[in-house]
Design a protein around this motif. Structure first.
Motif, PDB file in Angstrom:
ATOM      1  N   MET A   1      19.389 -51.859  21.427  1.00 50.33           N
ATOM      2  CA  MET A   1      18.566 -53.037  21.093  1.00 50.33           C
ATOM      3  C   MET A   1      18.680 -52.802  19.616  1.00 50.33           C
ATOM      4  O   MET A   1      18.650 -52.325  18.933  1.00 50.33           O
ATOM      5  CB  MET A   1      17.433 -52.954  21.621  1.00 50.33           C
ATOM      6  CG  MET A   1      17.176 -52.752  23.138  1.00 50.33           C
ATOM      7  SD  MET A   1      15.660 -52.427  23.461  1.00 50.33           S
ATOM      8  CE  MET A   1      14.716 -54.239  23.189  1.00 50.33           C
ATOM      9  N   PHE A   2      18.790 -54.448  19.264  1.00 53.54           N
ATOM     10  CA  PHE A   2      18.821 -54.574  17.735  1.00 53.54           C
ATOM     11  C   PHE A   2      18.352 -56.026  17.378  1.00 53.54           C
ATOM     12  O   PHE A   2      18.049 -56.892  18.240  1.00 53.54           O
ATOM     13  CB  PHE A   2      20.265 -54.541  17.172  1.00 53.54           C
ATOM     14  CG  PHE A   2      21.264 -55.613  17.622  1.00 53.54           C
ATOM     15  CD1 PHE A   2      21.313 -56.773  17.047  1.00 53.54           C
ATOM     16  CD2 PHE A   2      21.913 -55.349  18.959  1.00 53.54           C
ATOM     17  CE1 PHE A   2      22.288 -57.780  17.644  1.00 53.54           C
ATOM     18  CE2 PHE A   2      22.772 -56.246  19.217  1.00 53.54           C
ATOM     19  CZ  PHE A   2      22.988 -57.421  18.782  1.00 53.54           C
ATOM     20  N   ASP A   3      17.840 -56.076  16.280  1.00 55.49           N
ATOM     21  CA  ASP A   3      17.079 -57.429  15.876  1.00 55.49           C
ATOM     22  C   ASP A   3      17.785 -58.136  14.525  1.00 55.49           C
ATOM     23  O   ASP A   3      18.750 -57.566  13.975  1.00 55.49           O
ATOM     24  CB  ASP A   3      15.705 -57.365  15.710  1.00 55.49           C
ATOM     25  CG  ASP A   3      15.329 -56.456  14.612  1.00 55.49           C
ATOM     26  OD1 ASP A   3      15.934 -56.241  13.696  1.00 55.49           O
ATOM     27  OD2 ASP A   3      13.941 -56.412  14.421  1.00 55.49           O
ATOM     28  N   ASP A   4      17.165 -59.184  14.072  1.00 57.78           N
ATOM     29  CA  ASP A   4      17.840 -59.857  12.970  1.00 57.78           C
ATOM     30  C   ASP A   4      17.337 -59.255  11.701  1.00 57.78           C
ATOM     31  O   ASP A   4      17.974 -59.645  10.611  1.00 57.78           O
ATOM     32  CB  ASP A   4      17.342 -61.406  13.041  1.00 57.78           C
ATOM     33  CG  ASP A   4      17.922 -62.125  14.444  1.00 57.78           C
ATOM     34  OD1 ASP A   4      18.777 -61.882  14.889  1.00 57.78           O
ATOM     35  OD2 ASP A   4      17.082 -62.908  14.602  1.00 57.78           O
ATOM     36  N   ASN A   5      16.497 -58.203  11.696  1.00 58.97           N
ATOM     37  CA  ASN A   5      16.201 -57.406  10.572  1.00 58.97           C
ATOM     38  C   ASN A   5      16.758 -56.292  10.434  1.00 58.97           C
ATOM     39  O   ASN A   5      16.585 -55.181   9.820  1.00 58.97           O
ATOM     40  CB  ASN A   5      14.683 -57.165  10.460  1.00 58.97           C
ATOM     41  CG  ASN A   5      13.883 -58.515  10.294  1.00 58.97           C
ATOM     42  OD1 ASN A   5      14.421 -59.369   9.565  1.00 58.97           O
ATOM     43  ND2 ASN A   5      12.921 -58.861  11.260  1.00 58.97           N
ATOM     44  N   ASP A   6      18.108 -56.175  11.242  1.00 63.77           N
ATOM     45  CA  ASP A   6      18.855 -54.876  11.185  1.00 63.77           C
ATOM     46  C   ASP A   6      18.141 -53.564  11.661  1.00 63.77           C
ATOM     47  O   ASP A   6      18.540 -52.355  11.458  1.00 63.77           O
ATOM     48  CB  ASP A   6      19.410 -54.532   9.615  1.00 63.77           C
ATOM     49  CG  ASP A   6      20.225 -55.692   9.230  1.00 63.77           C
ATOM     50  OD1 ASP A   6      21.048 -56.043  10.033  1.00 63.77           O
ATOM     51  OD2 ASP A   6      20.313 -55.986   8.125  1.00 63.77           O
ATOM     52  N   MET A   7      17.242 -53.670  12.524  1.00 65.61           N
ATOM     53  CA  MET A   7      16.272 -52.620  13.221  1.00 65.61           C
ATOM     54  C   MET A   7      17.248 -52.316  14.408  1.00 65.61           C
ATOM     55  O   MET A   7      17.722 -53.299  15.218  1.00 65.61           O
ATOM     56  CB  MET A   7      14.964 -53.000  13.635  1.00 65.61           C
ATOM     57  CG  MET A   7      14.133 -51.814  14.009  1.00 65.61           C
ATOM     58  SD  MET A   7      14.164 -51.292  15.555  1.00 65.61           S
ATOM     59  CE  MET A   7      13.976 -52.496  16.557  1.00 65.61           C
ATOM     60  N   VAL A   8      17.640 -51.041  14.555  1.00 70.34           N
ATOM     61  CA  VAL A   8      18.390 -50.583  15.906  1.00 70.34           C
ATOM     62  C   VAL A   8      17.546 -49.458  16.584  1.00 70.34           C
ATOM     63  O   VAL A   8      16.939 -48.615  15.947  1.00 70.34           O
ATOM     64  CB  VAL A   8      19.710 -49.945  15.439  1.00 70.34           C
ATOM     65  CG1 VAL A   8      20.520 -49.457  16.972  1.00 70.34           C
ATOM     66  CG2 VAL A   8      20.620 -51.185  15.035  1.00 70.34           C
ATOM     67  N   LEU A   9      17.359 -49.766  17.815  1.00 69.38           N
ATOM     68  CA  LEU A   9      16.651 -48.774  18.740  1.00 69.38           C
ATOM     69  C   LEU A   9      17.692 -48.366  19.915  1.00 69.38           C
ATOM     70  O   LEU A   9      18.052 -49.134  20.547  1.00 69.38           O
ATOM     71  CB  LEU A   9      15.420 -49.524  19.423  1.00 69.38           C
ATOM     72  CG  LEU A   9      14.762 -48.669  20.335  1.00 69.38           C
ATOM     73  CD1 LEU A   9      13.934 -47.508  19.677  1.00 69.38           C
ATOM     74  CD2 LEU A   9      13.570 -49.309  21.147  1.00 69.38           C
ATOM     75  N   THR A  10      17.749 -47.003  19.940  1.00 74.34           N
ATOM     76  CA  THR A  10      18.703 -46.541  20.943  1.00 74.34           C
ATOM     77  C   THR A  10      18.033 -45.605  21.560  1.00 74.34           C
ATOM     78  O   THR A  10      17.027 -44.469  21.348  1.00 74.34           O
ATOM     79  CB  THR A  10      19.751 -45.854  20.212  1.00 74.34           C
ATOM     80  OG1 THR A  10      20.591 -46.764  19.342  1.00 74.34           O
ATOM     81  CG2 THR A  10      20.751 -45.273  21.153  1.00 74.34           C
TER      82      THR A  10
END
Length: 77
Positions: A1-10
């Motif tokens: 998952m990722f968002d528009d603020n460049d946060m990535v969750l794996t």
């Protein structure tokens, strides 16, 4: 998952091992407004996810859904 603020969750498991999460385990994504919660709920529905409408729960405007892999996700304001 990722968002528009460049946060990535794996979230990963090792190989083909089945993962069993505790019943209360979930990841929450706090939104800036109830309107954003509603927008994300509709977007998920439009993308084919089985999501119920947001509701007032524990003082938050929130909904839950299961992501691929069985992780429970909460979206709330």
């Amino acid at each position: 998952m990722f968002d528009d603020n460049d946060m990535v969750l794996t979230l990963m498991s090792e190989g083909d091992k089945e993962v069993n999460y505790p019943s209360s385990f979930h990841i929450g994504f706090i939104q800036p407004s109830e309107e954003k919660v509603n927008e994300l709920n509709q977007r998920l529905k439009d993308d084919g996810f089985d999501v119920k409408p947001p509701r007032r729960f524990h003082g938050s405007w929130t909904f839950y859904f299961k992501a691929p892999g069985g992780v429970l996700i909460e979206v709330l304001h």
